[in-house]
Each structure stands twice: as structure tokens, then as C-alpha cells.
Design an enzyme around this catalytic site. Structure first.
Site, PDB file in Angstrom:
ATOM      1  N   LYS A 153      -4.801 -10.204  -5.611  1.00 57.49           N
ATOM      2  CA  LYS A 153      -6.362 -10.556  -4.072  1.00 57.49           C
ATOM      3  C   LYS A 153      -8.186  -9.642  -4.664  1.00 57.49           C
ATOM      4  O   LYS A 153      -7.717  -8.865  -5.281  1.00 57.49           O
ATOM      5  CB  LYS A 153      -5.955  -9.963  -2.772  1.00 57.49           C
ATOM      6  N   LYS A 196     -11.322  -5.488  -1.482  1.00 58.99           N
ATOM      7  CA  LYS A 196     -12.806  -3.787  -2.075  1.00 58.99           C
ATOM      8  C   LYS A 196     -12.302  -2.691  -2.383  1.00 58.99           C
ATOM      9  O   LYS A 196     -13.054  -1.660  -2.852  1.00 58.99           O
ATOM     10  CB  LYS A 196     -13.104  -4.080  -0.299  1.00 58.99           C
ATOM     11  N   LYS A 220       0.502  -0.825  -0.286  1.00 58.57           N
ATOM     12  CA  LYS A 220       0.144  -0.050  -0.171  1.00 58.57           C
ATOM     13  C   LYS A 220       0.691   1.023   0.183  1.00 58.57           C
ATOM     14  O   LYS A 220       0.654   2.236  -0.301  1.00 58.57           O
ATOM     15  CB  LYS A 220      -0.819   0.363   1.377  1.00 58.57           C
TER      16      LYS A 220
HETATM   17  P1  TYM Z   1     -10.326  -5.944   5.405  1.00 58.33           P
HETATM   18  O1  TYM Z   1     -11.114  -5.286   5.397  1.00 58.33           O
HETATM   19  O2  TYM Z   1      -8.823  -5.819   4.345  1.00 58.33           O
HETATM   20  O3  TYM Z   1     -10.887  -7.513   4.668  1.00 58.33           O
HETATM   21  C1  TYM Z   1     -11.373  -8.201   6.080  1.00 58.33           C
HETATM   22  C2  TYM Z   1     -11.894  -9.401   5.855  1.00 58.33           C
HETATM   23  O4  TYM Z   1     -12.189 -10.239   4.698  1.00 58.33           O
HETATM   24  C3  TYM Z   1     -10.578 -11.064   4.439  1.00 58.33           C
HETATM   25  N1  TYM Z   1     -10.498 -10.533   3.144  1.00 58.33           N
HETATM   26  C4  TYM Z   1     -10.559 -11.692   2.551  1.00 58.33           C
HETATM   27  N2  TYM Z   1     -10.499 -13.098   2.243  1.00 58.33           N
HETATM   28  C5  TYM Z   1     -10.178 -13.629   0.904  1.00 58.33           C
HETATM   29  N3  TYM Z   1     -10.455 -13.615   0.714  1.00 58.33           N
HETATM   30  C6  TYM Z   1     -10.272 -12.699  -0.317  1.00 58.33           C
HETATM   31  N4  TYM Z   1     -10.462 -11.642  -1.628  1.00 58.33           N
HETATM   32  C7  TYM Z   1     -10.469 -11.366   0.960  1.00 58.33           C
HETATM   33  N5  TYM Z   1     -10.042 -10.043   0.845  1.00 58.33           N
HETATM   34  C8  TYM Z   1     -10.245  -9.995   2.589  1.00 58.33           C
HETATM   35  C9  TYM Z   1      -9.543 -10.543   5.526  1.00 58.33           C
HETATM   36  O5  TYM Z   1      -8.384 -11.487   5.327  1.00 58.33           O
HETATM   37  C10 TYM Z   1     -10.359 -10.041   6.396  1.00 58.33           C
HETATM   38  O6  TYM Z   1     -10.443 -11.086   7.360  1.00 58.33           O
HETATM   39  N6  TYM Z   1      -7.361  -4.934   8.523  1.00 58.33           N
HETATM   40  C11 TYM Z   1      -7.967  -5.735   8.439  1.00 58.33           C
HETATM   41  C12 TYM Z   1      -9.329  -6.021   9.583  1.00 58.33           C
HETATM   42  C13 TYM Z   1      -9.180  -5.852  10.808  1.00 58.33           C
HETATM   43  C14 TYM Z   1      -9.089  -6.481  11.093  1.00 58.33           C
HETATM   44  C15 TYM Z   1      -8.683  -6.178  13.488  1.00 58.33           C
HETATM   45  C16 TYM Z   1      -9.586  -8.313  11.277  1.00 58.33           C
HETATM   46  C17 TYM Z   1      -8.215  -4.460  11.753  1.00 58.33           C
HETATM   47  N7  TYM Z   1      -9.086  -4.865  12.936  1.00 58.33           N
HETATM   48  C18 TYM Z   1      -8.726  -6.880  13.483  1.00 58.33           C
HETATM   49  C19 TYM Z   1      -9.134  -9.123  12.612  1.00 58.33           C
HETATM   50  C20 TYM Z   1      -8.959  -8.938  13.549  1.00 58.33           C
HETATM   51  C21 TYM Z   1      -8.288  -5.724   6.591  1.00 58.33           C
HETATM   52  O7  TYM Z   1      -7.600  -4.473   6.825  1.00 58.33           O
HETATM   53  O8  TYM Z   1      -9.572  -6.700   6.697  1.00 58.33           O
END
Ligand code: TYM
Length: 332
Positions: free
Chosen positions: A197, A200, A112
Site C-alpha cells: 500500500k 504515509k 505494525k
Molecule cells: P490512515 O490515516 O492510515 O488513512 C486515512 C484514510 O486514507 C485511506 N488510505 C488509502 N486509501 C487508498 N489507498 C491508499 N494507499 C490509502 N492509504 C490510506 C485509509 O483507508 C483511510 O480511510 N485508523 C485510520 C484512521 C481513523 C479512522 C477513524 C477512520 C481513526 N479513527 C474513524 C475512519 C473512522 C487510519 O489510520 O487511517
């Protein structure tokens, strides 16, 4: 009782990757006594260029989708990160535990930061420190398990390291959590670029299935998915045939089969794509219907979030107060 915590950043419309990698696991992880917490981690959406009004809209939409996916506020706690001050309070103590070197090694930071730099926007300091805030999100609740997709595994590993280091230096304060990752579809790939990946915040949505895409749009995106050249039919090979492997993973996740076995049922890509499109449309149909009902009553979503924040605060406060005392700060 296993304490479960996870979250999603409202930095874009939620995708099929978010659902298969995370939200679907959450529904399975709900606890009878409400020992599971699921959070719209809005502070994390401020780490890259953002539109303030959009963050608010996306936060409400994410919370509505949590409910639409079947999370029951009687059986888990749903809330918004910025409503609970304990996350940022604890984050500072963990910044005093982490090192600059370990944060610069985070893959997501490197990717990023390179993107932000290339677009001339400058790299926000919070992009570097964001995994520490994520560790605070998790550790503030005495979390045992963190259901996430594959891309978040490294951040959960960092969280474990910080918990262990803090406990060793200042006395036992935090539970040491572990990531739980689904067996299939832990990393759903972009349909147009199957080596990246499905994310979003990507600029081009052609390879991304959004949870609220119309059925016809989903079908079009899947039918146009990039597949790989090869003349030996449909085989499951993630390295050599990433496009087809991704479709098989999605089909397996939707229908409950195994990707390798599903491959044997097809000799051509066309019928495989048609089945994937249908499976995704059917998987998302009930969620979309429920979302439409809930979106008509935003007051109810706000009520759930307010109540959730109250419960979350009560759980996090004593853990974070304990950490403040352990690290040497005077009690207020
Ligand atoms: P984020 O918002 O990018 O994604 C949220 C969750 O979705 C999963 N995910 C995916 N799984 C499979 N295939 C994909 N293409 C895919 N894209 C996203 C991510 O692995 C995630 O579980 N930093 C984190 C959010 C966060 C968080 C936390 C998660 C902040 N604090 C504490 C767990 C615990 C994030 O940006 O996820």
C-alpha cells in the site's frame, strides 16, 4: 439524514492514497445540514514511535489540507480528536466489550507490531487497542457511514461487531455503521513496490506521491514507477501486473474512466506514465494552490477546528453518557 464520520491519522504527510481513498469521497459526502464529521485523529499517531513536535505540525497540515481539498466547514464539522474527550471516555467502555483475541487478529496490528518489534522499539499497548479507539471515534456520533479506503474495512467490521454486542448486552445504544469504499483506487499501491500500500509512514518516499509534492517531483516519481515485464502490451491484471494495474487505477480515479478500458488505449508503458503524471499533477493543482493560501492564515484553520470541536462535543456527549448509563455506571 445519513450521519457520516471519518478520520486521518497525522503520522506522516498525506498521500495520493489518502486523497483518492478517503478525502475525495468525503467532499462528495458532505451534508447540507452539517451531518458529516471529519477528524484529524491525533491520538492514533501516538501508537508508534513519534516526535511530539511533528505530530502537532502534521495535525495542523492535515486540517489545512481538508479545507484545501474543498471540505466546507459550513457543511461539515472538522475537528481534532484530542479536543473532544468523549472519544477516550467511550474507548474504555468498548475495551470492556472487545476481546484480546479479536484485536490480535487485526492485520494492521500484526504488520505494525512486527515492524516495531524488528526495530527494537517495543510494541506500544495502544497499538493493540487502537481499533477500539477507532470504534469509539465512529460510535460516539451515531454514525451510519464511514468513507474509508480498503485497508480500514477490517476496523470498521470490528466497530460493527462491538456496536452489535454492546447493544445486545446493554440495550440499544449505538447505530451500526458501514464502511463505504470507492469503486476505484480504494487501495493505491506504492509506485516502487506495487504489492504494498502507498502509506504515509513508509521510510522511503520514492514510491509515494505526497499531496504537497511539487509537480516536477510528482512527474519524476510516476515516470520511475516500477512496471511489470510482459510482452503483450498494457493489460489490466492486478494479480499478474500490479505495477501497471496501479497506474491504470490512478488514471481512472483522476480522469473518471474505467481501468480496463483505459488499458486498451496504450501499447507502451511510457505514454501511460506520462498521462498518469499529468492527470495527478492536474488533480492536485487546485488543492495545492488553496493550501498555500490557507497556510498563510493559520489563525483561520484554528478557528475552524475550535468551532468544530464544540459542535462535535455537543453531538458525542449524549451518546457517550447514554452508553455509561447502559453499562451500569451511576450518572454523575
Ligand atoms: P490512515 O490515516 O492510515 O488513512 C486515512 C484514510 O486514507 C485511506 N488510505 C488509502 N486509501 C487508498 N489507498 C491508499 N494507499 C490509502 N492509504 C490510506 C485509509 O483507508 C483511510 O480511510 N485508523 C485510520 C484512521 C481513523 C479512522 C477513524 C477512520 C481513526 N479513527 C474513524 C475512519 C473512522 C487510519 O489510520 O487511517
Amino acid at each position: 439524514m445519513t450521519r457520516v464520520f471519518s478520520g486521518i491519522t497525522p503520522s506522516g504527510h498525506l498521500t495520493l492514497g489518502n486523497y483518492l481513498g478517503a478525502i475525495r469521497q468525503w467532499v462528495a459526502a458532505e451534508q447540507p445540514a452539517g451531518d458529516a464529521l471529519f477528524c484529524v485523529v491525533d491520538l492514533h499517531a501516538l501508537t508508534t514511535e513519534h516526535d511530539p513536535a511533528r505530530v502537532g505540525r502534521l495535525s495542523r497540515q492535515a486540517a489545512t489540507l481538508f479545507l484545501a481539498a474543498g471540505l466546507d466547514p459550513q457543511r461539515c464539522t472538522l475537528f481534532v480528536q484530542s479536543h473532544v474527550d468523549e472519544h477516550t471516555r467511550l474507548s474504555y467502555l468498548l475495551e470492556c466489550t472487545a476481546t484480546d483475541g479479536e484485536l490480535r487478529r487485526m492485520i494492521q496490528y500484526r504488520e505494525k507490531a512486527a515492524k516495531a518489534e524488528a526495530s527494537g522499539q517495543g510494541v506500544r499497548l495502544s497499538l493493540l487497542t487502537y481499533p477500539v479507539l477507532m470504534a469509539a471515534d465512529i460510535l460516539a456520533y451515531g454514525t451510519d457511514e464511514v468513507p474509508v479506503g480498503e485497508d480500514q474495512r477490517q476496523h470498521v467490521e470490528l466497530t460493527r461487531d462491538l456496536a452489535v454486542r454492546f447493544n445486545q448486552r446493554y440495550g440499544h445504544t449505538f447505530s451500526v455503521p458501514k464502511a463505504t469504499v470507492p469503486a476505484v483506487a480504494a487501495r493505491v499501491m506504492d509506485l516502487q513496490q506495487p504489492t504494498s500500500k502507498m502509506g504515509k509512514s513508509a521510510e522511503n518516499g520514492a514510491g509515494i506521491v505526497y499531496l504537497l509534492d511539487e509537480p516536477a517531483v510528482i512527474t519524476k516519481k510516476v515516470m520511475r514507477a516500477v512496471t511489470d515485464s510482459g510482452d503483450d502490451g498494457v493489460v489490466y491484471d492486478r494479480a499478474a501486473r500490479p505495477g501497471v494495474a496501479n497506474l491504470l487505477d490512478v488514471l481512472a480515479a483522476c480522469t473518471g474512466g474505467e481501468p480496463e478500458k483505459l488499458a486498451a488505449r496504450y501499447s507502451q508503458y511510457g505514454p501511460l506514465k506520462r498521462d498518469v503524471a499529468e492527470a495527478v499533477v492536474e488533480l492536485l493543482r487546485p488543492l495545492q494552490e488553496r493550501h498555500a493560501e490557507l497556510a498563510a492564515d493559520p489563525g483561520e484553520v484554528e478557528r475552524v477546528l475550535r468551532e468544530g470541536a464544540g459542535r462535535a462535543r455537543a453531538l458525542a456527549r449524549p451518546v457517550v453518557d447514554r452508553a455509561y448509563r447502559a453499562i451500569g455506571l451511576l450518572a454523575a
